[in-house]
Design an enzyme around this catalytic site. Structure first.
Site, PDB file in Angstrom:
ATOM      1  N   ASP A   1     -10.003  -5.640  -3.230  1.00 55.93           N
ATOM      2  CA  ASP A   1      -9.768  -4.063  -2.534  1.00 55.93           C
ATOM      3  C   ASP A   1     -10.280  -3.405  -2.105  1.00 55.93           C
ATOM      4  OD1 ASP A   1      -7.687  -2.168  -1.189  1.00 55.93           O
ATOM      5  OD2 ASP A   1      -6.267  -3.647  -2.207  1.00 55.93           O
TER       6      ASP A   1
ATOM      7  N   HIS B   1      -7.421  -5.888   1.376  1.00 53.20           N
ATOM      8  CA  HIS B   1      -6.512  -4.937   1.370  1.00 53.20           C
ATOM      9  C   HIS B   1      -5.289  -6.077   2.527  1.00 53.20           C
ATOM     10  CE1 HIS B   1      -4.117  -1.534   0.045  1.00 53.20           C
ATOM     11  NE2 HIS B   1      -3.828  -1.116   1.576  1.00 53.20           N
TER      12      HIS B   1
ATOM     13  N   SER C   1       0.675  -1.643  -0.531  1.00 50.67           N
ATOM     14  CA  SER C   1      -0.079   0.594   0.146  1.00 50.67           C
ATOM     15  C   SER C   1       0.859   1.269  -0.080  1.00 50.67           C
ATOM     16  CB  SER C   1      -1.531  -0.249   0.857  1.00 50.67           C
ATOM     17  OG  SER C   1      -1.787   1.157   0.757  1.00 50.67           O
TER      18      SER C   1
END
Lengths: 285, 285
Positions: free
Chosen positions: A226, A259, A150
């Site tokens: 995600d 995620h 991320s």
């Protein structure tokens, strides 16, 4: 620089250790974690994978949740996990304690704007100060690869692309690929770097990839489920540029994955093998 | 009984899910986690490994940190991780909020003493209510194995030994082997079960193993560098009894390993393989 060891845990015949040290680049005390595989010794130093974590994380999330150490022990790769921002009571935080600015959200840039610029120099910390510390104190070579998740995926890609002679390969899970065009990046970059968008481009993977000449292999994994995919991550922007520039660029869209670290744990071994190939440790991933 | 799904994460092509439900045995709302491997379907139900965690833990520690799901997905074993005590504002906690009594410290017993006996019936919850719920709502068989860590290792061994027809094999990491002779066990048992030590013996692995006739295979891993080893865990007490009673009893002392999940993650795959052999899924571990 003096390292203070604050924890040691044996795992997979190697050692996970946490250290604190005074960072002159960040102007504060920092903590990092290192996994040393069983092969690591002064006679047989090992290469290092730097892992950059995402928003809100510390040095602990990856080491506790990703399940990377088993294969790292087999391959003979050390893993270093730094924190995600400068830390401490004296370090500026967002006035609203937002999760996406200030503490836990350094975005791996060198801040130019007050009050952030006194401490938020994470780019230099990751590229220079931390590796010098690691290479001076542990049985590792100067060979580096870099990966992250991320915000840390953004960090891994931008740092890798900008330093082709320092990192032999880059990989990322769910990276923020085009921060100058998403809310997370715009908020952080305007605070840390000011209003001139030209300054932001030095920390945007798409801009960097389009304008630099020498690039190392890149592997990206992205979950299709995600919740940040459309608005914040934008891997398609990177793919459009990468496909025309790189010999080795692989983006895997993983159906149904999200995620979380559960996603990372499912594919981290393929990233370690990818880096091991690029480090010459194995022939095929 | 109604299950409410509160999280879902895909990993290793299967699913990690958390649920809440009203427990009639414990008189409160409970949360548990389940990992369903990709093979699990109504046509091909899979056996279940119940994992009992240690002091202070919830359903999350094992699922996030042990790295068990990769091999569980390969072998086709579901994993169920319950909480370690009844929960909620109405549930009695220790007046000093001690980590080793009350919330997070149910010790897998049926409390007989007020005020604990209103909620602290973890033995019945683990042996009866939870498996009924799991077997009614998920694509699993009635085949069970059981494992756990520290207080949960004590739970896994005592529950397994007392129910040889329900659990095909037992394993434990760093279990409290002889709770009637250590401080953790004496504190908890005197609160939950009262002063009559004869009542405690129904929850002591050494006592149970010495006095029951039919026993399943047992695997135990214990770190030599575990700070609780000498005072609280006492595996040698169990070994002295087990060696004369069981055909299959294996205690591995792991040099240099401690009491943490880093230790568990290093050897969890050998426990899954051990259970897979006893479930008939594979021939040799």
């Amino acid at each position: 620089m003096i390292l203070e060891n604050i924890s040691s845990n044996k795992l997979f015949e190697g050692w996970h250790k946490q250290y604190t040290h005074s960072s002159s680049v960040l102007n504060c005390e920092m903590r990092f974690a290192i996994y040393l595989p069983p092969q690591a010794s002064s006679n047989t130093p090992v290469p290092v994978m730097y892992w950059l974590s995402g928003l809100t994380c510390s040095d602990e999330n990856f080491m506790q949740k990703a399940g990377a150490q088993k294969l790292a022990a087999e391959l003979g790769i050390a893993i270093v996990a730094p924190d995600t921002s400068p830390r401490g009571e004296n370090v500026t935080d967002d006035s609203n304690k937002a999760y996406d600015l200030g503490l836990g959200a350094g975005f791996y840039v060198n801040a130019t704007q007050a009050p952030w610029n006194k401490h938020y120099q994470m780019y230099d910390y990751i590229v220079n100060e931390l590796p010098q510390l690691i290479e001076a104190n542990f049985p590792v070579t100067k060979e580096r690869v870099i990966s992250g998740h991320s915000m840390g995926g953004h960090g891994a890609l931008t740092i890798g692309i900008r330093n082709p002679d320092l990192y032999q390969s880059m990989s990322a899970f769910s990276p923020i690929c085009n921060p100058i065009n998403c809310a997370w990046g715009q908020k952080a970059f305007s605070a840390y770097l000011g209003d001139n968008i030209e300054e932001w481009k030095a920390y945007d993977s798409c801009e960097l990839l389009a304008n630099h000449k020498k690039h190392q292999p890149i592997l990206i994994d992205q979950g299709s489920n995600d919740s940040f995919l459309q608005d914040q991550l934008k891997p398609e922007s990177l793919t459009a540029i990468a496909d025309s520039k790189l010999n080795i660029f692989q983006l895997n869209i993983r159906e149904g994955y999200d995620h979380s670290y559960y996603f990372i744990s499912s594919f981290i071994e393929s990233h370690l093998r990818f880096h091991a190939v690029n480090l010459g440790l194995i022939k095929n991933s």
